[in-house]
Design a protein around this motif. Structure first.
Motif, PDB file in Angstrom:
ATOM      1  N   ILE A   1       0.889  -1.211  -0.083  1.00 10.53           N
ATOM      2  CA  ILE A   1       0.046  -0.029  -0.071  1.00 10.53           C
ATOM      3  C   ILE A   1       1.042   1.424  -0.202  1.00 10.53           C
ATOM      4  O   ILE A   1       2.030   1.280   0.591  1.00 10.53           O
ATOM      5  N   TYR A   2       0.506   2.148  -0.527  1.00  9.70           N
ATOM      6  CA  TYR A   2       0.940   3.558  -0.794  1.00  9.70           C
ATOM      7  C   TYR A   2      -0.125   4.508  -0.294  1.00  9.70           C
ATOM      8  O   TYR A   2      -1.233   4.719  -0.913  1.00  9.70           O
ATOM      9  N   ILE A   3       0.234   5.417   0.685  1.00  7.02           N
ATOM     10  CA  ILE A   3      -0.717   6.401   0.892  1.00  7.02           C
ATOM     11  C   ILE A   3       0.062   8.022   0.608  1.00  7.02           C
ATOM     12  O   ILE A   3       1.467   8.052   1.160  1.00  7.02           O
ATOM     13  N   GLU A   4      -0.497   8.853   0.249  1.00  4.85           N
ATOM     14  CA  GLU A   4       0.039  10.040  -0.130  1.00  4.85           C
ATOM     15  C   GLU A   4      -0.795  11.313   0.279  1.00  4.85           C
ATOM     16  O   GLU A   4      -2.284  11.218   0.163  1.00  4.85           O
ATOM     17  N   PHE A   5      -0.222  12.493   0.913  1.00  5.55           N
ATOM     18  CA  PHE A   5      -1.230  13.665   1.177  1.00  5.55           C
ATOM     19  C   PHE A   5      -1.303  14.343  -0.167  1.00  5.55           C
ATOM     20  O   PHE A   5      -0.449  14.585  -0.762  1.00  5.55           O
ATOM     21  N   GLY A   6      -2.755  14.708  -0.713  1.00  4.14           N
ATOM     22  CA  GLY A   6      -2.771  15.029  -1.986  1.00  4.14           C
ATOM     23  C   GLY A   6      -3.071  16.467  -1.917  1.00  4.14           C
ATOM     24  O   GLY A   6      -3.758  17.004  -2.732  1.00  4.14           O
ATOM     25  N   ASN A   7      -2.072  17.152  -0.948  1.00  2.30           N
ATOM     26  CA  ASN A   7      -2.596  18.873  -1.000  1.00  2.30           C
ATOM     27  C   ASN A   7      -2.013  19.337  -2.346  1.00  2.30           C
ATOM     28  O   ASN A   7      -2.140  20.418  -2.661  1.00  2.30           O
ATOM     29  N   LYS A   8      -0.938  18.616  -2.955  1.00  2.00           N
ATOM     30  CA  LYS A   8      -0.374  19.456  -4.014  1.00  2.00           C
ATOM     31  C   LYS A   8      -1.186  18.781  -5.321  1.00  2.00           C
ATOM     32  O   LYS A   8      -0.618  19.808  -6.496  1.00  2.00           O
ATOM     33  N   GLY A   9      -1.941  17.942  -5.598  1.00  2.00           N
ATOM     34  CA  GLY A   9      -2.621  17.504  -6.753  1.00  2.00           C
ATOM     35  C   GLY A   9      -1.719  16.548  -7.281  1.00  2.00           C
ATOM     36  O   GLY A   9      -0.501  16.240  -7.148  1.00  2.00           O
ATOM     37  N   PRO A  10      -2.192  15.987  -8.371  1.00  2.00           N
ATOM     38  CA  PRO A  10      -1.707  14.811  -9.128  1.00  2.00           C
ATOM     39  C   PRO A  10      -0.365  15.096  -9.858  1.00  2.00           C
ATOM     40  O   PRO A  10       0.612  14.234 -10.303  1.00  2.00           O
ATOM     41  N   ASN A  11      -0.145  16.434 -10.226  1.00  2.00           N
ATOM     42  CA  ASN A  11       0.947  16.851 -10.926  1.00  2.00           C
ATOM     43  C   ASN A  11       2.248  17.093 -10.208  1.00  2.00           C
ATOM     44  O   ASN A  11       3.237  17.154 -10.729  1.00  2.00           O
ATOM     45  N   GLU A  12       2.053  16.867  -8.666  1.00  2.00           N
ATOM     46  CA  GLU A  12       3.335  16.993  -7.911  1.00  2.00           C
ATOM     47  C   GLU A  12       3.120  16.004  -6.955  1.00  2.00           C
ATOM     48  O   GLU A  12       2.125  15.994  -6.236  1.00  2.00           O
ATOM     49  N   TYR A  13       4.049  15.305  -6.612  1.00  2.00           N
ATOM     50  CA  TYR A  13       3.971  14.268  -5.388  1.00  2.00           C
ATOM     51  C   TYR A  13       4.158  14.927  -4.032  1.00  2.00           C
ATOM     52  O   TYR A  13       4.941  15.653  -3.875  1.00  2.00           O
ATOM     53  N   GLY A  14       3.225  14.375  -3.227  1.00  2.00           N
ATOM     54  CA  GLY A  14       3.195  15.048  -1.813  1.00  2.00           C
ATOM     55  C   GLY A  14       3.776  14.119  -0.926  1.00  2.00           C
ATOM     56  O   GLY A  14       4.261  12.981  -1.295  1.00  2.00           O
ATOM     57  N   PHE A  15       3.689  14.453   0.399  1.00  4.89           N
ATOM     58  CA  PHE A  15       4.351  13.597   1.324  1.00  4.89           C
ATOM     59  C   PHE A  15       3.575  11.920   1.423  1.00  4.89           C
ATOM     60  O   PHE A  15       2.472  12.202   1.312  1.00  4.89           O
ATOM     61  N   THR A  16       4.420  11.043   1.836  1.00  2.00           N
ATOM     62  CA  THR A  16       3.760   9.838   2.229  1.00  2.00           C
ATOM     63  C   THR A  16       4.589   9.608   3.565  1.00  2.00           C
ATOM     64  O   THR A  16       5.394  10.736   4.205  1.00  2.00           O
ATOM     65  N   TYR A  17       4.300   8.607   4.217  1.00  3.27           N
ATOM     66  CA  TYR A  17       4.257   8.316   5.426  1.00  3.27           C
ATOM     67  C   TYR A  17       5.224   7.066   5.972  1.00  3.27           C
ATOM     68  O   TYR A  17       5.042   6.029   5.318  1.00  3.27           O
ATOM     69  N   GLY A  18       6.170   7.062   6.835  1.00  2.00           N
ATOM     70  CA  GLY A  18       6.861   5.896   7.236  1.00  2.00           C
ATOM     71  C   GLY A  18       6.303   5.279   8.547  1.00  2.00           C
ATOM     72  O   GLY A  18       5.425   4.785   8.806  1.00  2.00           O
ATOM     73  N   LYS A  19       7.095   5.830   9.578  1.00  2.62           N
ATOM     74  CA  LYS A  19       6.730   5.220  10.836  1.00  2.62           C
ATOM     75  C   LYS A  19       5.929   6.424  11.630  1.00  2.62           C
ATOM     76  O   LYS A  19       5.986   6.382  12.934  1.00  2.62           O
ATOM     77  N   ASP A  20       5.062   7.078  11.061  1.00  2.00           N
ATOM     78  CA  ASP A  20       4.224   8.079  11.863  1.00  2.00           C
ATOM     79  C   ASP A  20       3.042   8.292  10.998  1.00  2.00           C
ATOM     80  O   ASP A  20       2.549   8.108   9.795  1.00  2.00           O
TER      81      ASP A  20
END
Length: 367
Positions: free
Chosen positions: A199-218
């Protein structure tokens, strides 16, 4: 003699109506032993507003003299709007600034003369060296942590809030609610003994044209662990940061989730939006756009229609028990057919909070 007896009874009645503060030791989430006069009557609240309300009830707001306002009003303005309409006393609370943007004011906190300052662990880590004037003034500081999304920290933070607000039984009930959901999810997955889906989770505040933060141990990374997923970002990200887009292609996740909040609705027409007042149609439009990212068409998650949207505001809180269920159901749909995570989220608010949110909190992309 009768006069003395009446005088004695008068003293009993007078002092019996007074609640005397009692010094108690609270061990916070950092293991610090903090002496606090309880019940606290003048609280400066740094974060976790809805958890404070869930544990203490609306009446506990009477004991708050100030808070870090923009963490609520700027991060989740739609949440602030519905809560402040329901609880207009929120508008009367003093604002002592926000840590992340550097406006947190030690002087403002001191001017409020609180008998307790509550901070999130992330706030304390940033401010620790600047807090000496508050400590010298004899104001105890208690640190909580819902951000790490670890069950023991959720439970500890909740029990601490119970002690502070005098609602120990309610705190125990809430802690059990969270622990029971986490245990139920873990138990079903363990019994099934299936391979862990990627699984991959991303914070989508930048939209699909720019990759946002994903999360490790937090945060969402920890929720992935509780939901039994194989987090493709874990080897590359300690807490939160973007990862190389090529790594996502190489890892080929089985499930992808894009989190969103209300804040970006007008700021960026392409950013992922979820939450209070967000229509299902608008959230879907924005989520579906992520399918068009370069290289994503071939990913398992996209070809098998396992792209989801989640509400960013449903993390870092007791309410994220519903997000454990949501992620687990997306990863293992046959194991959790009987679970409705969004209903869990709504029911939690109905039972423990003064508002019931209306909007979009979890969706699946169109086929």
């Amino acid at each position: 003699m009768k006069f003395l007896w009446r005088l004695f009874l008068g003293f009993l009645m007078f002092f019996g109506g007074i609640s005397f503060a009692k010094e108690e030791v609270i061990v916070d989430v950092l293991g610090r032993e903090v002496k606090v006069n309880l019940p606290a009557k003048r609280i400066a609240l740094g974060f976790y507003y809805t958890d404070y309300l869930a544990v203490g009830g609306v009446k506990a707001l009477d004991n708050v003299v100030g808070f870090s306002k923009s963490v609520w009003t700027d991060w989740t303005p739609a949440s602030w709007e519905v809560y402040s309409k329901k609880l207009p006393q929120l508008h009367r609370l003093e604002d002592f600034g926000e840590v992340e943007v550097g406006t947190f004011s030690i002087e403002k906190v001191l001017s409020l003369k609180p008998d307790l300052l509550i901070l999130a662990n992330w706030q304390y880590q940033v401010l620790e060296l600047d807090l000496e004037p508050i400590e010298k003034a004899g104001i105890p500081i208690v640190v909580l942590d819902y951000n790490r999304e670890l069950v023991p920290l959720h439970i500890a933070s909740t029990m601490i809030l119970g002690k502070i607000t005098g609602e120990n039984k309610r705190a125990e009930e809430l802690a059990k609610f969270y622990e029971d959901i986490a245990n139920k999810v873990a138990s079903r997955i363990a019994k099934a003994n299936l391979p862990k889906p990627r699984i991959y989770i991303e914070f989508g505040n930048k939209g699909p044209n720019e990759y946002g933060f994903t999360y490790g141990k937090d945060m969402w990374g920890s929720l992935i662990d509780l939901a039994g997923g194989d987090n493709i970002a874990a080897p590359f990200v300690e807490k939160w940061a973007p990862i190389n887009p090529e790594q996502i292609i190489v890892s080929n996740p089985d499930v992808i989730m894009i989190t969103g909040r209300e804040t970006e609705l007008e700021k960026n027409k392409e950013s992922m939006v979820m939450g209070i007042g967000i229509s299902n149609q608008e959230a879907l439009r924005r989520l579906n756009a992520y399918k068009k990212r370069a290289g994503w068409k071939s990913l398992n998650a996209i070809s098998n229609n396992r792209l989801y949207g989640l509400y960013m505001g449903a993390s870092r809180t007791l309410a994220d028990a519903a997000m454990i269920e949501y992620i687990a159901k997306a990863l293992y749909p046959t194991l959790f057919e009987d679970i409705d995570p969004i209903q869990t989220y709504i029911d939690y608010h109905k039972k423990y909070l003064p508002i019931v949110p209306e909007g979009t909190f979890g969706i699946r992309a169109s086929q």
